[in-house]
Design a protein around this motif. Structure first.
Motif, short mmCIF file in Angstrom:
data_model
loop_
_atom_site.label_atom_id
_atom_site.label_comp_id
_atom_site.label_asym_id
_atom_site.label_seq_id
_atom_site.Cartn_x
_atom_site.Cartn_y
_atom_site.Cartn_z
N GLY A 186 48.25 -109.94 -34.88
CA GLY A 186 48.82 -108.95 -35.79
C GLY A 186 49.46 -107.79 -35.04
O GLY A 186 50.50 -107.27 -35.45
N HIS A 187 48.85 -107.37 -33.94
CA HIS A 187 49.47 -106.31 -33.12
C HIS A 187 50.87 -106.76 -32.72
O HIS A 187 51.84 -106.02 -32.80
N HIS A 188 50.90 -107.98 -32.27
CA HIS A 188 52.14 -108.55 -31.74
C HIS A 188 53.23 -108.58 -32.82
O HIS A 188 54.38 -108.21 -32.58
N GLU A 218 47.67 -95.10 -29.01
CA GLU A 218 46.72 -94.02 -29.36
C GLU A 218 46.77 -93.89 -30.88
O GLU A 218 47.81 -93.56 -31.44
N TYR A 219 45.64 -94.16 -31.54
CA TYR A 219 45.66 -94.27 -33.00
C TYR A 219 44.98 -93.11 -33.70
O TYR A 219 44.72 -93.16 -34.89
N ASN A 220 44.66 -92.09 -32.94
CA ASN A 220 44.08 -90.87 -33.51
C ASN A 220 42.79 -91.13 -34.29
O ASN A 220 42.54 -90.48 -35.32
N ILE A 221 41.98 -92.05 -33.80
CA ILE A 221 40.69 -92.28 -34.43
C ILE A 221 39.83 -91.03 -34.21
O ILE A 221 39.70 -90.56 -33.07
N GLY A 222 39.29 -90.51 -35.29
CA GLY A 222 38.45 -89.30 -35.19
C GLY A 222 39.16 -88.13 -34.53
O GLY A 222 38.51 -87.21 -34.02
N GLN A 264 47.79 -95.97 -23.65
CA GLN A 264 46.34 -95.77 -23.73
C GLN A 264 45.68 -97.12 -24.02
O GLN A 264 45.10 -97.72 -23.14
N CYS A 265 45.84 -97.64 -25.26
CA CYS A 265 45.29 -98.98 -25.51
C CYS A 265 46.34 -100.00 -25.13
O CYS A 265 47.29 -100.25 -25.88
N HIS A 266 46.15 -100.58 -23.98
CA HIS A 266 47.11 -101.56 -23.51
C HIS A 266 47.13 -102.79 -24.40
O HIS A 266 48.17 -103.36 -24.69
N ARG A 267 45.95 -103.19 -24.88
CA ARG A 267 45.85 -104.47 -25.60
C ARG A 267 46.76 -104.55 -26.84
O ARG A 267 47.39 -105.55 -27.09
N SER A 268 46.80 -103.47 -27.58
CA SER A 268 47.51 -103.54 -28.85
C SER A 268 48.99 -103.22 -28.73
O SER A 268 49.74 -103.47 -29.66
N ILE A 269 49.43 -102.67 -27.60
CA ILE A 269 50.80 -102.16 -27.58
C ILE A 269 51.55 -102.54 -26.32
O ILE A 269 52.68 -102.12 -26.12
N SER A 349 40.05 -102.62 -25.97
CA SER A 349 40.19 -101.83 -24.75
C SER A 349 39.05 -100.83 -24.60
O SER A 349 38.73 -100.42 -23.49
N ARG A 350 38.42 -100.48 -25.70
CA ARG A 350 37.35 -99.49 -25.59
C ARG A 350 36.12 -100.02 -24.86
O ARG A 350 35.36 -99.24 -24.29
N GLY A 351 35.94 -101.33 -24.90
CA GLY A 351 34.82 -101.93 -24.17
C GLY A 351 34.91 -101.60 -22.68
O GLY A 351 33.91 -101.56 -21.97
N GLU A 371 36.17 -108.05 -28.33
CA GLU A 371 36.22 -109.03 -29.41
C GLU A 371 37.38 -110.01 -29.21
O GLU A 371 37.24 -111.20 -29.41
N PHE A 372 38.56 -109.44 -28.87
CA PHE A 372 39.77 -110.26 -28.94
C PHE A 372 40.76 -110.01 -27.81
O PHE A 372 41.93 -110.36 -27.92
N ALA A 373 40.31 -109.38 -26.73
CA ALA A 373 41.24 -109.09 -25.64
C ALA A 373 41.69 -110.39 -24.99
O ALA A 373 41.18 -111.46 -25.29
N GLN A 482 28.76 -96.44 -33.14
CA GLN A 482 30.01 -97.15 -33.40
C GLN A 482 31.13 -96.58 -32.54
O GLN A 482 31.40 -95.38 -32.59
N LEU A 483 31.77 -97.44 -31.78
CA LEU A 483 32.91 -96.97 -31.00
C LEU A 483 34.25 -97.34 -31.63
O LEU A 483 35.29 -97.12 -31.04
N HIS A 484 34.21 -97.91 -32.83
CA HIS A 484 35.46 -98.09 -33.57
C HIS A 484 35.72 -96.81 -34.37
O HIS A 484 36.71 -96.14 -34.18
N SER A 485 34.79 -96.50 -35.25
CA SER A 485 34.97 -95.38 -36.19
C SER A 485 34.33 -94.10 -35.68
O SER A 485 34.48 -93.05 -36.28
S1 CFN Z 1 41.60 -98.06 -32.44
FE1 CFN Z 1 42.12 -99.61 -30.99
S2 CFN Z 1 41.71 -99.29 -28.90
S3 CFN Z 1 44.01 -100.66 -31.09
FE2 CFN Z 1 42.47 -102.14 -31.10
S4 CFN Z 1 42.18 -102.74 -29.05
FE3 CFN Z 1 40.72 -102.33 -32.92
S5 CFN Z 1 40.62 -101.05 -34.64
MO1 CFN Z 1 38.47 -101.32 -33.92
S6 CFN Z 1 38.31 -99.64 -32.46
FE4 CFN Z 1 39.06 -101.32 -31.34
FE5 CFN Z 1 40.79 -101.15 -29.49
FE6 CFN Z 1 43.22 -100.86 -29.08
FE7 CFN Z 1 40.41 -99.83 -32.83
S7 CFN Z 1 38.67 -101.40 -29.13
S8 CFN Z 1 38.76 -103.11 -32.55
S9 CFN Z 1 42.45 -103.63 -32.76
N1 CFN Z 1 40.92 -101.06 -31.42
#
Ligand code: CFN
Ligand code: HCA
Length: 534
Positions: A186-188, A218-222, A264-269, A349-351, A371-373, A482-485
């Motif tokens: 989905g990122h892709h 960078e998704y501005n979580i919290g 910042q988050c390499h995986r998603s972007i 990437s947060r792991g 989870e999905f890197a 929780q390191l997501h939210s």
């Molecule tokens: S904010 Fe990011 S930092 S974008 Fe990605 S890979 Fe998810 S939503 Mo949950 S917290 Fe998580 Fe990363 Fe990048 Fe978040 S570790 S699983 S898809 N993620």
């Protein structure tokens, strides 16, 4: 500390042979005496196993598109899918024009059985008309969910007709949940369309201020992004766009004017970073604003890139004053945390990133994973160049320079680029493996069975992960965060974020609640209990 192969094998031996063969490829014990340790990643979870992963729709709508505040995001599908991605991720946004901030809305076609039988296209057009009438957004996104793909609604055609009718951009994303093995696909999908149809469509040729950068992934979580922006602005950077936290369609249109892309988050972007380099000649720098040292290193690398005396002096001045302010507080929390152990399992990437903060607090990470890197996130980009080995990219096309005539100037000459690469990690990053101690465990797509087994053996003091396992872990008597939210807290990025994180987990350790919980292993055996007769 750590785990040996025999103990790991004991855990794996509990699996049926076929499952064991599969899972073994997703787990390894870190050894620095071997040069390469391979891991299988970005492959399908075995059906029936309880994974923490999400779907392609979650990665496209929930992760990348959702945070863009001045677009209305319509979910074409059953209401449950819309609800799932409705602000649960805590991607915050504020706007100078509150009428153009739609972040709090959950807009869905609410598909019913009859729509599955007769098709949902008409309903989708109607929702777009209603959205235009009520909100007057500058642009709209449509995200597909599984049933839409299965019944074959032509969302692209609906989008095209709506664009003609309303005169605003309506972007259609074929991000049906099953399109990939996780969020990653989905990122892709989201990245491709933003690149193809939004970035570069703004009318600016040059950024309006010095040191223009984009903050990617960078998704501005919290409020993480706000803390990073605070620091960058204080030093003197001009933030052209953030992708996509507190993001704006208008700003993303001009993202091509930045002189440097921070990732910042390499995986998603990574896809956008690569495509921006191909198309506009903008180099990208891997940064990590999680942790005090990570933040300092990122700021210093940025200063080296721009190579400006004043900027460098200001960078050092800001670092010094921030440290003077936060270190005394951080050190108090360190006293509570020091000597403890952690499991750190997050999405992509947060792991890895949060291990910085743990080690600064004197906490050793015994187990970590994603989870999905993809393999490069574990093994390093030098070892595995992302794009070539990316399983998703086999199905989802990439932007190539040849496909596009409109190429802008190179932001840095090829000679200068080589010189910079010798000093800073432009276009590179280390995999998680390199930052972990020998004997620690790296697990891809950790499941609930393994979670419990590894906890029983290693008994970590804190386990950072997500909502799907948090309470199971907590009931085992372990501080669970929780390191997501961020569990309703944050920011955790930058200088202020490091302190907030230290405070939150220290509160967790110090809570008297743990005195009232008996971990299951203290009550063994768990399954062979006796039944008392009346
Ligand atoms: S904010 Fe990011 S930092 S974008 Fe990605 S890979 Fe998810 S939503 Mo949950 S917290 Fe998580 Fe990363 Fe990048 Fe978040 S570790 S699983 S898809 N993620
Ligand atoms: C997602 C979003 C998620 C889920 C978090 C969790 C998030 O994957 O759809 O499982 O706790 O960060 O909100 O990763």
């Amino acid at each position: 500390m750590g785990m040996n192969e025999a103990k790991l094998q004991e855990i794996l031996d509990q699996y049926p042979a076929k499952v064991q063969k599969n899972r073994k490829k997703h787990i390894f014990i870190k050894r620095s005496d071997v040069e390469s340790q391979q891991i299988e990643a970005n492959t399908r979870t075995i059906p029936g196993i309880i994974t923490n992963r999400g779907c392609a729709y979650a990665g496209c709508k929930g992760v990348v598109l959702g945070p863009i505040k001045d677009m209305v995001h319509i979910v074409h599908g059953p209401i449950g899918c819309g609800y799932y991605a409705w602000n649960t991720r805590r991607n915050k946004a504020k706007s100078d024009d509150p009428k153009q901030n739609f972040i709090n809305y959950c807009i869905s076609t609410d598909m019913q059985e009859s729509d599955i039988v007769f098709g949902g296209e008409k309903k989708l057009s109607k929702v777009i008309d209603e959205v235009m009438e009520i909100f007057h957004p500058k642009a709209i996104t449509l995200s597909a969910t599984c049933p839409v793909g299965l019944i074959g609604d032509d969302m692209g055609a609906v989008a095209k007709a709506a664009e003609a009718k309303h005169g605003v951009q309506v972007l259609s994303f074929s991000c049906e949940g099953y399109k990939g093995v996780s969020q990653s696909a989905g990122h892709h999908i989201a990245n491709n369309i933003l690149m193809e149809k939004v970035i570069g469509t703004g009318d600016q040729e040059e950024a309006p201020a010095k040191f223009p950068i984009n903050l990617l992934g960078e998704y501005n979580i919290g409020g993480d992004g706000w803390e990073v922006e605070r620091i960058l602005k204080e030093i003197g950077y001009h933030v052209v766009s953030v992708m996509t936290g507190d993001g704006s369609y208008e700003a993303i249109k001009n993202a091509h004017t930045a002189e440097l892309n921070l990732v910042q988050c390499h995986r998603s972007i990574n896809y956008i970073a690569e495509m921006l380099e191909t198309k506009y000649g903008t180099p990208w720098l891997k940064v990590n604003f999680i942790g005090i040292q990570g933040t300092i290193e990122s700021l210093r690398n940025m200063a080296l890139y721009f190579d400006d005396k004043e900027l460098t002096l200001k960078t050092e001045a800001v670092i010094a004053s921030e440290l003077a302010r936060i270190e005394p507080i951080f050190d108090q929390y360190k006293k509570i945390c020091e000597g403890k152990t952690a499991f750190c399992f997050v999405g992509g990437s947060r792991g890895h990133h949060f291990q910085n903060l743990f080690s600064e607090l004197g906490i050793e990470t015994l187990l970590a994973g994603y989870e999905f890197a993809h393999r490069d996130d574990y093994e390093g980009r030098e070892v595995i160049p992302t794009i070539k080995t990316d399983a998703d990219s086999k199905n989802i096309p990439h932007y190539t320079a040849e496909a596009d005539e409109k190429r802008f100037r190179l932001k840095v000459s090829p000679e200068k680029l080589e010189e910079l690469k010798a000093k800073i990690p432009l276009g590179e990053y280390k995999g998680m493996r390199f930052d972990m101690k020998d004997g620690s465990i790296i697990v891809d797509d950790l499941n609930h069975f393994e979670t419990e087994e590894f906890i029983k053996v290693l008994k970590p003091d804190i386990f950072t992960s997500g909502i799907k396992d948090k309470y199971v872990i907590q009931k085992m008597g372990i501080n669970s965060k929780q390191l997501h939210s961020y569990d309703y807290s944050g920011p955790y990025a930058g200088f202020n974020g490091a302190v907030k994180f230290a405070e939150d987990i220290s509160m967790g350790f110090a809570s008297p609640t743990w005195n009232f919980i008996t971990p299951p292993w203290k009550n063994q055996p768990l399954l062979e209990g006796t039944v008392t007769e009346e």
